[in-house]
Design a protein around this motif. Structure first.
Motif, PDB file in Angstrom:
ATOM      1  N   ALA A   5      -5.292 -12.084   4.129  1.00 31.68           N
ATOM      2  CA  ALA A   5      -6.465 -11.877   4.989  1.00 31.68           C
ATOM      3  C   ALA A   5      -6.460 -12.850   6.162  1.00 31.68           C
ATOM      4  N   SER A   6      -6.018 -14.096   5.929  1.00 31.05           N
ATOM      5  CA  SER A   6      -5.968 -15.079   7.002  1.00 31.05           C
ATOM      6  C   SER A   6      -4.983 -14.653   8.082  1.00 31.05           C
ATOM      7  N   LEU A   9      -6.558 -11.943  10.192  1.00 29.42           N
ATOM      8  CA  LEU A   9      -7.520 -12.496  11.140  1.00 29.42           C
ATOM      9  C   LEU A   9      -6.802 -13.157  12.305  1.00 29.42           C
ATOM     10  N   ASN A  47      -9.818  -5.891  -1.423  1.00 31.85           N
ATOM     11  CA  ASN A  47     -10.002  -6.717  -0.222  1.00 31.85           C
ATOM     12  C   ASN A  47     -10.800  -6.126   0.944  1.00 31.85           C
ATOM     13  N   ASN A  50     -14.388  -7.539   1.952  1.00 36.10           N
ATOM     14  CA  ASN A  50     -14.374  -8.945   2.353  1.00 36.10           C
ATOM     15  C   ASN A  50     -13.673  -9.137   3.689  1.00 36.10           C
ATOM     16  N   ASP A  51     -12.552  -8.422   3.890  1.00 31.29           N
ATOM     17  CA  ASP A  51     -11.852  -8.530   5.168  1.00 31.29           C
ATOM     18  C   ASP A  51     -12.730  -8.068   6.321  1.00 31.29           C
ATOM     19  N   ASP A  54     -15.250 -10.684   7.213  1.00 32.78           N
ATOM     20  CA  ASP A  54     -14.637 -11.787   7.961  1.00 32.78           C
ATOM     21  C   ASP A  54     -14.384 -11.393   9.411  1.00 32.78           C
ATOM     22  N   THR A  56     -16.000  -9.133  11.126  1.00 33.29           N
ATOM     23  CA  THR A  56     -17.301  -9.062  11.794  1.00 33.29           C
ATOM     24  C   THR A  56     -17.727 -10.428  12.296  1.00 33.29           C
ATOM     25  N   ALA A  57     -17.549 -11.448  11.476  1.00 31.19           N
ATOM     26  CA  ALA A  57     -17.931 -12.799  11.867  1.00 31.19           C
ATOM     27  C   ALA A  57     -17.121 -13.283  13.071  1.00 31.19           C
ATOM     28  N   VAL A  58     -15.807 -12.987  13.073  1.00 31.46           N
ATOM     29  CA  VAL A  58     -14.953 -13.395  14.192  1.00 31.46           C
ATOM     30  C   VAL A  58     -15.389 -12.703  15.482  1.00 31.46           C
TER      31      VAL A  58
END
Length: 204
Positions: A5-6, A9, A47, A50-51, A54, A56-58
């Motif tokens: 996932a990292s 991103l 996943n 959760n992905d 994440d 959305t936050a970025v």
């Protein structure tokens, strides 16, 4: 060691850095983020939800107006895509991120809502969402677009659909097909289909 996932991103961040921009206050940035994990007729995925959260936050940190949706059925996915299309009018940049099940039939890519069964050939028209639908909405109006599709190669529903299609079962492919612009004079777009156990790639 960084998680998968990292890396996703990081990859998306690098793509977004390529988006041409004016002063931040002058831009209109719109994104649609969908994460489908809780499938009703096949094992749930671990996943995507959760992905998507994440991502959305970025995007919000990058001052995008984000429409997000999690574990969406067909009606809900259609509604989110329509809302996205309406907000894209006049946008400088558009981003679409999808994580969940996807498949291709005759080279056409489809995204799967959580209520998809795929037990009949009619599912092509009534249970799935063509990726082209999202692409057309973006290419018509936004100046610069990024599509990021994260789908598993091994979709158990693909076998169900192939069985329902009988003699046409060979039209159901494994994973996603390369997807190019769907409009003849589309704005420049970077598109990244990503499938587990496959190589990430950018298509201009």
């Amino acid at each position: 060691m960084p998680s998968v996932a990292s890396f996703r991103l990081l990859w998306l961040g690098l793509l977004l850095l390529a988006i041409p921009h004016q002063a931040m206050s002058e831009e209109k940035r719109v994104a649609l983020v969908i994460g489908n994990s809780a499938y009703r007729h096949t094992p749930q995925l671990k996943n995507p939800r959760n992905d998507a959260a994440d991502i959305t936050a970025v995007l919000k940190q990058l001052e995008f107006r984000v429409i997000d949706g999690f574990d969406l059925d067909k009606l809900a996915m259609d509604a989110k895509i329509r809302e996205f299309a309406e907000l894209l009018v006049g946008a400088d940049s558009g981003v679409f991120f999808y994580a969940g099940h996807g498949l291709q039939v005759s080279g056409q890519n489809y995204l799967l809502p959580v209520d998809a069964r795929l037990t009949t050939a009619a599912a092509l028209d009534f249970e799935m969402v063509p990726l082209d639908l999202v692409q057309r909405a973006m290419e018509r109006v936004a100046k610069f677009n990024v599509l990021f599709v994260d789908a598993c190669r091994d979709n158990p529903l693909a076998g169900t659909l192939a069985g329902a299609m009988g003699a046409r079962s060979t039209e159901v492919g494994r994973g996603l097909a390369p997807s190019m612009s769907v409009l003849g004079s589309a704005p420049r777009r970077r598109e990244t289909p990503v499938e587990e156990d496959s190589t990430q790639r950018v298509v201009d």
